[in-house]
Design a protein around this motif. Structure first.
Motif, short mmCIF file in Angstrom:
data_model
loop_
_atom_site.label_atom_id
_atom_site.label_comp_id
_atom_site.label_asym_id
_atom_site.label_seq_id
_atom_site.Cartn_x
_atom_site.Cartn_y
_atom_site.Cartn_z
N SER A 176 -37.24 -1.44 12.67
CA SER A 176 -37.48 -0.67 11.45
C SER A 176 -37.45 -1.54 10.20
O SER A 176 -37.94 -1.13 9.16
N SER A 177 -36.90 -2.74 10.30
CA SER A 177 -36.90 -3.61 9.12
C SER A 177 -38.30 -4.09 8.82
O SER A 177 -38.65 -4.28 7.66
N GLY A 178 -39.12 -4.31 9.81
CA GLY A 178 -40.53 -4.59 9.69
C GLY A 178 -40.97 -5.55 8.60
O GLY A 178 -42.16 -5.73 8.41
N ALA A 179 -40.10 -6.13 7.87
CA ALA A 179 -40.47 -6.98 6.74
C ALA A 179 -41.22 -8.21 7.20
O ALA A 179 -40.90 -8.81 8.21
N GLY A 180 -42.21 -8.56 6.43
CA GLY A 180 -42.95 -9.78 6.69
C GLY A 180 -44.08 -9.63 7.70
O GLY A 180 -44.77 -10.58 7.98
N PRO A 237 -46.64 -6.81 0.30
CA PRO A 237 -45.38 -6.81 -0.45
C PRO A 237 -44.42 -7.87 0.09
O PRO A 237 -44.48 -8.23 1.26
N THR A 238 -43.56 -8.33 -0.77
CA THR A 238 -42.56 -9.31 -0.33
C THR A 238 -41.50 -8.61 0.50
O THR A 238 -41.36 -7.39 0.47
N ARG A 239 -40.76 -9.39 1.23
CA ARG A 239 -39.67 -8.87 2.05
C ARG A 239 -38.67 -8.10 1.18
O ARG A 239 -38.22 -7.03 1.53
N ARG A 240 -38.37 -8.65 0.01
CA ARG A 240 -37.43 -8.01 -0.91
C ARG A 240 -37.98 -6.68 -1.42
O ARG A 240 -37.26 -5.69 -1.52
N ALA A 241 -39.28 -6.64 -1.73
CA ALA A 241 -39.91 -5.41 -2.23
C ALA A 241 -39.92 -4.32 -1.15
O ALA A 241 -39.65 -3.15 -1.43
N GLU A 242 -40.21 -4.72 0.09
CA GLU A 242 -40.20 -3.76 1.19
C GLU A 242 -38.79 -3.19 1.38
O GLU A 242 -38.61 -2.00 1.59
N ARG A 243 -37.80 -4.06 1.32
CA ARG A 243 -36.41 -3.62 1.52
C ARG A 243 -35.98 -2.69 0.39
O ARG A 243 -35.32 -1.68 0.62
N ALA A 244 -36.34 -3.02 -0.84
CA ALA A 244 -35.99 -2.17 -1.99
C ALA A 244 -36.62 -0.79 -1.85
O ALA A 244 -35.96 0.23 -2.13
N LYS A 245 -37.86 -0.75 -1.43
CA LYS A 245 -38.52 0.54 -1.24
C LYS A 245 -37.84 1.34 -0.14
O LYS A 245 -37.62 2.54 -0.27
N ARG A 295 -29.52 -8.71 3.84
CA ARG A 295 -29.64 -8.53 5.29
C ARG A 295 -28.97 -7.27 5.78
O ARG A 295 -29.32 -6.73 6.81
N PHE A 296 -27.98 -6.79 5.07
CA PHE A 296 -27.21 -5.63 5.50
C PHE A 296 -27.36 -4.49 4.50
O PHE A 296 -27.88 -4.67 3.40
N TYR A 297 -26.89 -3.32 4.91
CA TYR A 297 -26.84 -2.16 4.04
C TYR A 297 -25.39 -1.80 3.79
O TYR A 297 -24.58 -1.80 4.71
N SER A 322 -28.62 -2.20 10.33
CA SER A 322 -29.96 -1.66 10.58
C SER A 322 -30.01 -0.17 10.23
O SER A 322 -28.98 0.48 10.04
N LEU A 323 -31.22 0.34 10.17
CA LEU A 323 -31.43 1.73 9.79
C LEU A 323 -30.72 2.72 10.72
O LEU A 323 -30.07 3.65 10.22
N PRO A 324 -30.78 2.56 12.04
CA PRO A 324 -30.03 3.50 12.88
C PRO A 324 -28.53 3.50 12.59
O PRO A 324 -27.87 4.53 12.64
N HIS A 325 -28.01 2.34 12.23
CA HIS A 325 -26.59 2.25 11.90
C HIS A 325 -26.26 2.93 10.57
O HIS A 325 -25.13 3.36 10.35
N VAL A 326 -27.26 3.03 9.68
CA VAL A 326 -27.05 3.76 8.43
C VAL A 326 -26.72 5.21 8.74
O VAL A 326 -25.75 5.77 8.23
N TRP A 327 -27.52 5.84 9.61
CA TRP A 327 -27.29 7.26 9.93
C TRP A 327 -25.94 7.45 10.62
O TRP A 327 -25.25 8.44 10.37
#
Length: 102
Positions: free
Chosen positions: A15-19, A27-35, A57-59, A73-78
């Motif tokens: 789900s991080s899919g950046a890059g 978009p940059t990796r940072r821009a994707e993460r911010a969105k 790298r973390f949330y 990661s996103l699943p760990h956020v939930w």
């Protein structure tokens, strides 16, 4: 796992899919993460939980009482939201919220 061990490695969640988007206008990796974090916060607004970037790298998941968890990661956020608030959040149930704005 302690914070140091967790930050040393491990594969990124899909789900991080950046890059992965190629091209001059990608978009940059940072821009994707911010969105991604903005969208997550919109989904969690009713739960009074916020997510922020931690070390790129973390949330950092923070609840309304000040309780916090660092997840990778996103699943760990939930999962962290459930542990912090005592109730689960279904991000798919928030589809109308996500369509309402950027």
């Amino acid at each position: 796992m302690c914070g140091v061990c967790g930050s040393l490695g491990g594969e990124e969640h899909w789900s991080s899919g950046a890059g992965r988007i190629q091209g001059a206008s990608a978009p940059t990796r940072r821009a994707e993460r911010a969105k991604r974090i903005r969208v997550i916060n919109r989904v969690l607004a009713n739960a009074r939980v916020t997510v922020s970037d931690w070390q790129g790298r973390f949330y950092l998941v923070a609840g309304p009482t000040g309780k916090q968890q660092v997840v990778d990661s996103l699943p760990h956020v939930w999962q962290a939201v459930q542990e912090i608030t005592g109730r689960s959040v279904d991000p798919l149930a928030q589809a109308d919220t996500l369509r309402a704005g950027p």
